[in-house]
Design a protein around this motif. Structure first.
Motif, PDB file in Angstrom:
ATOM      1  N   ALA A  13      55.327 -13.618 104.512  1.00  0.00           N
ATOM      2  CA  ALA A  13      56.178 -13.813 105.584  1.00  0.00           C
ATOM      3  C   ALA A  13      57.024 -15.131 105.422  1.00  0.00           C
ATOM      4  O   ALA A  13      57.449 -15.786 106.410  1.00  0.00           O
ATOM      5  N   LEU A  14      57.019 -15.424 104.235  1.00  0.00           N
ATOM      6  CA  LEU A  14      58.085 -16.702 103.686  1.00  0.00           C
ATOM      7  C   LEU A  14      59.539 -16.271 104.204  1.00  0.00           C
ATOM      8  O   LEU A  14      60.027 -15.490 103.427  1.00  0.00           O
ATOM      9  N   PRO A  15      60.358 -17.139 104.947  1.00  0.00           N
ATOM     10  CA  PRO A  15      61.721 -16.889 105.280  1.00  0.00           C
ATOM     11  C   PRO A  15      62.272 -17.230 103.903  1.00  0.00           C
ATOM     12  O   PRO A  15      62.215 -18.117 103.364  1.00  0.00           O
ATOM     13  N   LEU A  16      63.242 -16.042 103.626  1.00  0.00           N
ATOM     14  CA  LEU A  16      64.186 -16.081 102.375  1.00  0.00           C
ATOM     15  C   LEU A  16      65.591 -16.547 102.865  1.00  0.00           C
ATOM     16  O   LEU A  16      66.274 -17.271 102.140  1.00  0.00           O
ATOM     17  N   ALA A  17      65.988 -15.794 103.880  1.00  0.00           N
ATOM     18  CA  ALA A  17      67.404 -16.019 104.265  1.00  0.00           C
ATOM     19  C   ALA A  17      67.581 -15.341 105.704  1.00  0.00           C
ATOM     20  O   ALA A  17      66.793 -14.942 106.125  1.00  0.00           O
ATOM     21  N   ALA A  18      68.480 -16.020 106.332  1.00  0.00           N
ATOM     22  CA  ALA A  18      68.871 -15.703 107.782  1.00  0.00           C
ATOM     23  C   ALA A  18      70.218 -15.851 107.922  1.00  0.00           C
ATOM     24  O   ALA A  18      71.040 -16.825 107.553  1.00  0.00           O
ATOM     25  N   SER A  19      70.676 -15.337 109.165  1.00  0.00           N
ATOM     26  CA  SER A  19      72.186 -15.326 109.426  1.00  0.00           C
ATOM     27  C   SER A  19      72.097 -16.585 110.472  1.00  0.00           C
ATOM     28  O   SER A  19      71.238 -17.153 111.009  1.00  0.00           O
ATOM     29  N   VAL A  20      73.111 -17.256 110.390  1.00  0.00           N
ATOM     30  CA  VAL A  20      73.625 -18.697 111.247  1.00  0.00           C
ATOM     31  C   VAL A  20      74.141 -18.175 112.285  1.00  0.00           C
ATOM     32  O   VAL A  20      75.226 -17.676 112.549  1.00  0.00           O
ATOM     33  N   ASP A  21      73.193 -18.457 113.651  1.00  0.00           N
ATOM     34  CA  ASP A  21      73.670 -17.764 114.964  1.00  0.00           C
ATOM     35  C   ASP A  21      74.197 -19.073 115.867  1.00  0.00           C
ATOM     36  O   ASP A  21      73.738 -20.157 115.503  1.00  0.00           O
ATOM     37  N   SER A  91      69.847  -4.825 101.593  1.00  0.00           N
ATOM     38  CA  SER A  91      68.905  -4.759 100.855  1.00  0.00           C
ATOM     39  C   SER A  91      69.334  -4.623  99.395  1.00  0.00           C
ATOM     40  O   SER A  91      68.871  -4.926  98.368  1.00  0.00           O
ATOM     41  N   LYS A  92      70.641  -3.613  99.178  1.00  0.00           N
ATOM     42  CA  LYS A  92      71.020  -3.474  97.834  1.00  0.00           C
ATOM     43  C   LYS A  92      71.638  -4.612  97.178  1.00  0.00           C
ATOM     44  O   LYS A  92      71.262  -4.937  96.042  1.00  0.00           O
ATOM     45  N   GLU A  93      72.529  -5.480  97.977  1.00  0.00           N
ATOM     46  CA  GLU A  93      72.973  -6.492  97.546  1.00  0.00           C
ATOM     47  C   GLU A  93      72.055  -7.774  97.261  1.00  0.00           C
ATOM     48  O   GLU A  93      72.098  -8.560  96.318  1.00  0.00           O
ATOM     49  N   PHE A  94      71.068  -8.069  98.042  1.00  0.00           N
ATOM     50  CA  PHE A  94      69.829  -9.012  97.894  1.00  0.00           C
ATOM     51  C   PHE A  94      69.064  -8.722  96.824  1.00  0.00           C
ATOM     52  O   PHE A  94      68.926  -9.514  96.145  1.00  0.00           O
ATOM     53  N   SER A  95      68.687  -7.298  96.708  1.00  0.00           N
ATOM     54  CA  SER A  95      67.963  -7.183  95.235  1.00  0.00           C
ATOM     55  C   SER A  95      68.562  -7.344  94.029  1.00  0.00           C
ATOM     56  O   SER A  95      68.170  -7.787  93.041  1.00  0.00           O
ATOM     57  N   THR A  96      69.930  -7.044  94.225  1.00  0.00           N
ATOM     58  CA  THR A  96      70.971  -7.357  92.964  1.00  0.00           C
ATOM     59  C   THR A  96      70.800  -8.776  92.616  1.00  0.00           C
ATOM     60  O   THR A  96      70.844  -9.061  91.493  1.00  0.00           O
ATOM     61  N   SER A  97      71.240  -9.510  93.541  1.00  0.00           N
ATOM     62  CA  SER A  97      71.394 -11.170  93.591  1.00  0.00           C
ATOM     63  C   SER A  97      70.365 -11.745  93.188  1.00  0.00           C
ATOM     64  O   SER A  97      70.491 -12.699  92.490  1.00  0.00           O
ATOM     65  N   TYR A  98      69.176 -11.336  94.056  1.00  0.00           N
ATOM     66  CA  TYR A  98      67.905 -12.470  93.837  1.00  0.00           C
ATOM     67  C   TYR A  98      66.537 -11.798  93.802  1.00  0.00           C
ATOM     68  O   TYR A  98      65.604 -12.265  93.637  1.00  0.00           O
ATOM     69  N   GLY A  99      66.705 -10.374  93.612  1.00  0.00           N
ATOM     70  CA  GLY A  99      65.428  -9.361  93.486  1.00  0.00           C
ATOM     71  C   GLY A  99      64.452 -10.103  92.439  1.00  0.00           C
ATOM     72  O   GLY A  99      63.036 -10.262  92.789  1.00  0.00           O
ATOM     73  N   SER A 100      64.815 -10.668  91.239  1.00  0.00           N
ATOM     74  CA  SER A 100      64.028 -11.072  90.194  1.00  0.00           C
ATOM     75  C   SER A 100      63.447 -12.530  90.613  1.00  0.00           C
ATOM     76  O   SER A 100      62.464 -12.884  89.941  1.00  0.00           O
ATOM     77  N   LYS A 101      64.143 -13.244  91.676  1.00  0.00           N
ATOM     78  CA  LYS A 101      63.415 -14.429  91.661  1.00  0.00           C
ATOM     79  C   LYS A 101      62.890 -14.651  93.207  1.00  0.00           C
ATOM     80  O   LYS A 101      62.085 -15.664  93.511  1.00  0.00           O
ATOM     81  N   VAL A 102      62.374 -13.368  93.798  1.00  0.00           N
ATOM     82  CA  VAL A 102      61.747 -13.492  95.204  1.00  0.00           C
ATOM     83  C   VAL A 102      60.385 -14.049  94.971  1.00  0.00           C
ATOM     84  O   VAL A 102      59.943 -14.859  95.741  1.00  0.00           O
ATOM     85  N   GLU A 103      59.526 -13.409  93.955  1.00  0.00           N
ATOM     86  CA  GLU A 103      58.013 -13.636  93.734  1.00  0.00           C
ATOM     87  C   GLU A 103      57.877 -15.435  93.230  1.00  0.00           C
ATOM     88  O   GLU A 103      56.829 -15.748  93.780  1.00  0.00           O
ATOM     89  N   PHE A 117      77.147 -13.155 102.749  1.00  0.00           N
ATOM     90  CA  PHE A 117      77.427 -11.833 102.429  1.00  0.00           C
ATOM     91  C   PHE A 117      76.973 -10.947 103.914  1.00  0.00           C
ATOM     92  O   PHE A 117      77.466 -10.186 104.254  1.00  0.00           O
ATOM     93  N   MET A 118      75.707 -11.645 104.422  1.00  0.00           N
ATOM     94  CA  MET A 118      75.217 -11.092 105.965  1.00  0.00           C
ATOM     95  C   MET A 118      76.227 -11.369 107.038  1.00  0.00           C
ATOM     96  O   MET A 118      76.465 -10.312 107.641  1.00  0.00           O
ATOM     97  N   SER A 119      76.848 -12.341 107.047  1.00  0.00           N
ATOM     98  CA  SER A 119      78.045 -12.496 108.130  1.00  0.00           C
ATOM     99  C   SER A 119      79.200 -11.550 107.841  1.00  0.00           C
ATOM    100  O   SER A 119      79.609 -10.872 108.791  1.00  0.00           O
TER     101      SER A 119
END
Length: 217
Positions: A13-21, A91-103, A117-119
Protein backbone atom coordinates in the motif's frame (compact mmCIF):
# COMPACT_ATOMS: atom_id res chain seq x y z
CA UNK A 1 -17.12 12.83 -13.15
CA UNK A 2 -13.70 11.66 -12.00
CA UNK A 3 -12.90 13.43 -8.72
CA UNK A 4 -9.61 12.06 -7.44
CA UNK A 5 -7.07 9.34 -8.25
CA UNK A 6 -4.36 7.55 -6.30
CA UNK A 7 -1.86 4.89 -7.32
CA UNK A 8 -0.29 2.56 -4.74
CA UNK A 9 1.89 -0.53 -4.67
CA UNK A 10 -0.39 -3.49 -4.04
CA UNK A 11 1.99 -5.51 -1.87
CA UNK A 12 2.39 -2.88 0.89
CA UNK A 13 0.00 0.00 0.00
CA UNK A 14 2.93 2.41 -0.54
CA UNK A 15 1.57 5.51 -2.35
CA UNK A 16 3.31 5.93 -5.71
CA UNK A 17 1.41 8.85 -7.24
CA UNK A 18 -1.79 10.83 -6.76
CA UNK A 19 -3.79 13.54 -8.43
CA UNK A 20 -3.38 17.09 -7.13
CA UNK A 21 -6.85 18.03 -5.87
CA UNK A 22 -8.08 21.52 -5.07
CA UNK A 23 -9.08 22.45 -1.52
CA UNK A 24 -12.80 21.99 -2.13
CA UNK A 25 -12.33 18.50 -3.55
CA UNK A 26 -9.93 17.61 -0.75
CA UNK A 27 -12.49 18.54 1.90
CA UNK A 28 -15.38 16.81 0.13
CA UNK A 29 -13.42 13.58 -0.31
CA UNK A 30 -11.53 13.48 2.99
CA UNK A 31 -13.59 10.60 4.41
CA UNK A 32 -13.54 8.72 1.11
CA UNK A 33 -9.78 8.97 0.86
CA UNK A 34 -9.51 7.48 4.35
CA UNK A 35 -11.74 4.65 3.20
CA UNK A 36 -9.45 4.11 0.23
CA UNK A 37 -6.45 3.76 2.56
CA UNK A 38 -8.29 1.06 4.53
CA UNK A 39 -9.14 -0.66 1.28
CA UNK A 40 -5.52 -0.66 0.12
CA UNK A 41 -4.40 -2.36 3.34
CA UNK A 42 -6.97 -5.11 2.85
CA UNK A 43 -5.99 -6.00 -0.68
CA UNK A 44 -4.15 -9.28 -1.24
CA UNK A 45 -2.90 -11.27 -4.21
CA UNK A 46 -6.28 -13.05 -4.24
CA UNK A 47 -8.39 -9.88 -4.34
CA UNK A 48 -10.64 -8.99 -7.24
CA UNK A 49 -8.49 -7.36 -9.96
CA UNK A 50 -11.31 -4.93 -10.82
CA UNK A 51 -13.97 -3.76 -8.40
CA UNK A 52 -16.43 -0.91 -7.84
CA UNK A 53 -17.29 0.02 -4.25
CA UNK A 54 -20.16 2.41 -3.59
CA UNK A 55 -19.84 4.91 -0.76
CA UNK A 56 -22.51 7.58 -0.35
CA UNK A 57 -22.56 9.89 -3.36
CA UNK A 58 -19.35 8.43 -4.77
CA UNK A 59 -17.98 5.15 -6.07
CA UNK A 60 -14.42 3.87 -5.68
CA UNK A 61 -13.27 2.05 -8.81
CA UNK A 62 -9.99 0.20 -8.66
CA UNK A 63 -7.85 -1.86 -11.02
CA UNK A 64 -4.87 -4.03 -10.03
CA UNK A 65 -2.13 -4.72 -12.58
CA UNK A 66 1.49 -5.82 -12.07
CA UNK A 67 1.45 -5.20 -8.29
CA UNK A 68 0.06 -1.70 -8.74
CA UNK A 69 -3.41 -0.51 -7.66
CA UNK A 70 -5.05 2.29 -9.64
CA UNK A 71 -8.03 3.77 -7.78
CA UNK A 72 -10.29 6.64 -8.72
CA UNK A 73 -13.13 8.21 -6.77
CA UNK A 74 -15.95 9.25 -9.10
CA UNK A 75 -19.52 10.45 -8.79
CA UNK A 76 -21.91 7.56 -8.23
CA UNK A 77 -23.69 8.43 -11.49
CA UNK A 78 -20.48 8.33 -13.52
CA UNK A 79 -20.49 5.37 -15.97
CA UNK A 80 -18.34 2.44 -14.87
CA UNK A 81 -17.24 1.88 -18.45
CA UNK A 82 -15.63 5.32 -18.55
CA UNK A 83 -14.13 4.92 -15.07
CA UNK A 84 -12.38 1.68 -15.98
CA UNK A 85 -11.33 3.00 -19.37
CA UNK A 86 -9.68 5.88 -17.52
CA UNK A 87 -7.91 3.47 -15.16
CA UNK A 88 -6.82 1.31 -18.08
CA UNK A 89 -5.17 4.31 -19.72
CA UNK A 90 -3.35 5.18 -16.49
CA UNK A 91 -2.24 1.58 -16.08
CA UNK A 92 -0.75 1.35 -19.57
CA UNK A 93 1.10 4.65 -19.36
CA UNK A 94 2.35 4.09 -15.80
CA UNK A 95 3.58 0.59 -16.63
CA UNK A 96 5.44 1.90 -19.67
CA UNK A 97 7.03 4.82 -17.78
CA UNK A 98 7.73 3.35 -14.33
CA UNK A 99 6.87 -0.36 -14.36
CA UNK A 100 10.47 -1.52 -13.93
CA UNK A 101 11.03 0.83 -10.97
CA UNK A 102 7.96 0.03 -8.85
CA UNK A 103 9.52 -2.74 -6.76
CA UNK A 104 12.66 -0.74 -5.94
CA UNK A 105 11.15 2.49 -4.55
CA UNK A 106 11.11 3.03 -0.77
CA UNK A 107 9.70 6.53 -0.33
CA UNK A 108 6.06 7.50 -0.88
CA UNK A 109 5.01 9.37 -4.01
CA UNK A 110 8.21 8.53 -5.82
CA UNK A 111 6.45 9.08 -9.14
CA UNK A 112 4.67 12.33 -8.32
CA UNK A 113 5.48 13.63 -11.81
CA UNK A 114 2.90 11.20 -13.17
CA UNK A 115 0.27 13.71 -12.02
CA UNK A 116 0.78 15.57 -15.29
CA UNK A 117 -0.49 12.62 -17.30
CA UNK A 118 -3.26 11.90 -14.77
CA UNK A 119 -4.53 15.48 -14.90
CA UNK A 120 -4.47 15.56 -18.68
CA UNK A 121 -6.29 12.22 -18.96
CA UNK A 122 -8.82 13.06 -16.23
CA UNK A 123 -9.83 16.22 -18.10
CA UNK A 124 -10.76 14.07 -21.09
CA UNK A 125 -13.06 12.06 -18.85
CA UNK A 126 -14.63 14.88 -16.81
CA UNK A 127 -17.68 15.28 -19.01
CA UNK A 128 -19.49 12.05 -19.93
CA UNK A 129 -20.77 13.33 -23.28
CA UNK A 130 -17.40 14.73 -24.27
CA UNK A 131 -15.68 11.51 -23.24
CA UNK A 132 -18.01 9.37 -25.33
CA UNK A 133 -17.59 11.67 -28.30
CA UNK A 134 -13.81 12.01 -28.01
CA UNK A 135 -11.80 10.58 -30.87
CA UNK A 136 -9.71 8.50 -28.51
CA UNK A 137 -12.69 7.10 -26.61
CA UNK A 138 -15.27 6.31 -29.27
CA UNK A 139 -14.07 2.70 -29.49
CA UNK A 140 -14.88 1.89 -25.86
CA UNK A 141 -17.61 -0.56 -26.75
CA UNK A 142 -15.14 -2.59 -28.83
CA UNK A 143 -11.97 -2.32 -26.78
CA UNK A 144 -13.08 -2.41 -23.15
CA UNK A 145 -14.13 -5.63 -21.44
CA UNK A 146 -17.75 -6.04 -20.43
CA UNK A 147 -18.06 -3.99 -17.23
CA UNK A 148 -21.15 -5.95 -16.23
CA UNK A 149 -18.72 -8.66 -15.15
CA UNK A 150 -17.12 -6.30 -12.64
CA UNK A 151 -18.56 -6.74 -9.16
CA UNK A 152 -20.02 -3.85 -7.18
CA UNK A 153 -19.91 -3.78 -3.38
CA UNK A 154 -20.88 -1.34 -0.66
CA UNK A 155 -18.18 0.40 1.39
CA UNK A 156 -20.09 0.11 4.67
CA UNK A 157 -20.39 -3.63 4.22
CA UNK A 158 -16.64 -3.88 3.69
CA UNK A 159 -15.66 -1.66 6.62
CA UNK A 160 -18.30 -2.56 9.20
CA UNK A 161 -19.52 -6.04 8.32
CA UNK A 162 -16.01 -7.17 7.56
CA UNK A 163 -16.55 -8.62 4.11
CA UNK A 164 -13.32 -10.05 2.74
CA UNK A 165 -12.04 -8.94 -0.62
CA UNK A 166 -10.53 -12.39 -0.97
CA UNK A 167 -13.88 -14.01 -0.31
CA UNK A 168 -15.43 -11.86 -3.01
CA UNK A 169 -12.80 -13.10 -5.41
CA UNK A 170 -13.50 -16.70 -4.51
CA UNK A 171 -17.23 -16.08 -4.79
CA UNK A 172 -16.79 -14.47 -8.17
CA UNK A 173 -14.71 -17.43 -9.38
CA UNK A 174 -17.31 -19.81 -8.03
CA UNK A 175 -20.09 -17.92 -9.79
CA UNK A 176 -18.17 -18.02 -13.08
CA UNK A 177 -17.59 -21.75 -12.63
CA UNK A 178 -21.24 -22.43 -11.86
CA UNK A 179 -22.29 -20.27 -14.80
CA UNK A 180 -20.14 -22.36 -17.13
CA UNK A 181 -21.65 -25.56 -15.70
CA UNK A 182 -25.14 -24.23 -16.33
CA UNK A 183 -24.26 -23.30 -19.90
CA UNK A 184 -22.93 -26.80 -20.56
CA UNK A 185 -25.99 -28.36 -18.97
CA UNK A 186 -28.25 -26.15 -21.09
CA UNK A 187 -26.45 -27.25 -24.26
CA UNK A 188 -26.85 -30.91 -23.28
CA UNK A 189 -30.55 -30.41 -22.54
CA UNK A 190 -31.10 -28.73 -25.90
CA UNK A 191 -29.23 -31.50 -27.70
CA UNK A 192 -31.21 -34.23 -25.94
CA UNK A 193 -34.47 -32.42 -26.68
CA UNK A 194 -33.55 -32.24 -30.34
CA UNK A 195 -32.80 -35.97 -30.38
CA UNK A 196 -36.14 -36.77 -28.79
CA UNK A 197 -37.92 -34.56 -31.30
CA UNK A 198 -36.26 -35.77 -34.49
CA UNK A 199 -35.11 -39.31 -33.65
CA UNK A 200 -38.50 -40.97 -34.41
CA UNK A 201 -38.71 -39.16 -37.76
CA UNK A 202 -35.15 -40.16 -38.56
CA UNK A 203 -35.89 -43.79 -37.70
CA UNK A 204 -38.95 -43.81 -40.00
CA UNK A 205 -36.96 -42.30 -42.87
CA UNK A 206 -34.20 -44.86 -42.33
CA UNK A 207 -36.70 -47.77 -42.40
CA UNK A 208 -38.32 -46.43 -45.59
CA UNK A 209 -34.92 -46.22 -47.28
CA UNK A 210 -34.18 -49.85 -46.30
CA UNK A 211 -37.59 -51.02 -47.61
CA UNK A 212 -37.17 -49.16 -50.89
CA UNK A 213 -33.68 -50.53 -51.34
CA UNK A 214 -34.86 -54.10 -50.55
CA UNK A 215 -37.88 -53.73 -52.87
CA UNK A 216 -35.87 -52.74 -55.93
CA UNK A 217 -32.83 -54.96 -55.46
Amino acid sequence: MVRSTIIVRASDALPLAASVDDEQTEQALQEHKQQAKVLFRRLTSNSEPRLSIESGSYTHHYLIASNVVYLTIADKSYPRKLAFSYLDELSKEFSTSYGSKVEAVRKPYAFVSFDTFMSKTARLYQDTRAANAGSGLDRLNDDLQDVTRIMTKNMEELLWRGDSLDRMSHLSSSLRSESEKYRKAARNINFNAMLRQYAPLGAIVFILIILIWWRFT
